[in-house]
Scaffold this motif. Structure first.
Motif, short mmCIF file in Angstrom:
data_model
loop_
_atom_site.label_atom_id
_atom_site.label_comp_id
_atom_site.label_asym_id
_atom_site.label_seq_id
_atom_site.Cartn_x
_atom_site.Cartn_y
_atom_site.Cartn_z
N HIS A 188 -5.52 10.03 -35.33
CA HIS A 188 -5.39 8.66 -34.80
C HIS A 188 -3.96 8.15 -35.00
N SER A 205 -1.42 10.03 -32.76
CA SER A 205 -1.55 9.87 -31.32
C SER A 205 -1.63 8.39 -30.94
N CYS A 206 -2.73 7.76 -31.19
CA CYS A 206 -2.95 6.37 -30.75
C CYS A 206 -1.93 5.40 -31.34
N THR A 231 1.75 6.17 -30.19
CA THR A 231 1.96 5.81 -28.79
C THR A 231 2.07 4.30 -28.64
N THR A 232 1.21 3.56 -29.31
CA THR A 232 1.25 2.10 -29.23
C THR A 232 2.55 1.56 -29.79
N VAL A 234 -2.26 -2.98 -33.64
CA VAL A 234 -2.63 -1.60 -33.96
C VAL A 234 -2.39 -1.31 -35.44
#
Length: 97
Positions: free
Chosen positions: A64, A67-68, A71-72, A84
């Motif tokens: 997480h 990646s997530c 990216t955010t 985030v």
């Protein structure tokens, strides 16, 4: 980008494999309880399952973040970044309990 998809699939496959192994361990514990096995042996297996679950959670949390969250943070407004990060902190605190 393709490399990230391949890594994500690899991580997913590894997590599924670990979860299936854990599922088997839990069934084994159920059988031990049903058969009236020695309590210390059952507790040892419970500890092993707990450790395995923690490992799975760690893999998912790492994925997480890499990646997530990454990216955010790279592609979003300050409000989205803050959101985030707050979500990540919440997830980490829940995971660590």
């Amino acid at each position: 980008m393709n490399e990230n998809l391949e890594k994500s699939k690899c991580d997913k496959d590894a997590v599924i494999k670990r979860l299936r192994r854990i599922e088997g361990q839990v069934r084994g514990i159920q059988k031990m309880v049903d058969e009236g096995k020695y309590c210390v042996d059952i507790l040892t297996q419970v500890a092993a399952v707990r450790s395995a679950i923690d490992k799975v959670g760690g893999i998912i949390l790492e994925n997480h973040v890499k990646s997530c969250v990454k990216t955010t943070i790279e592609n979003s407004s300050e409000d989205e970044k803050d959101k985030v990060i707050d979500e990540l902190m919440y997830a980490m605190l829940k995971f660590m309990k």
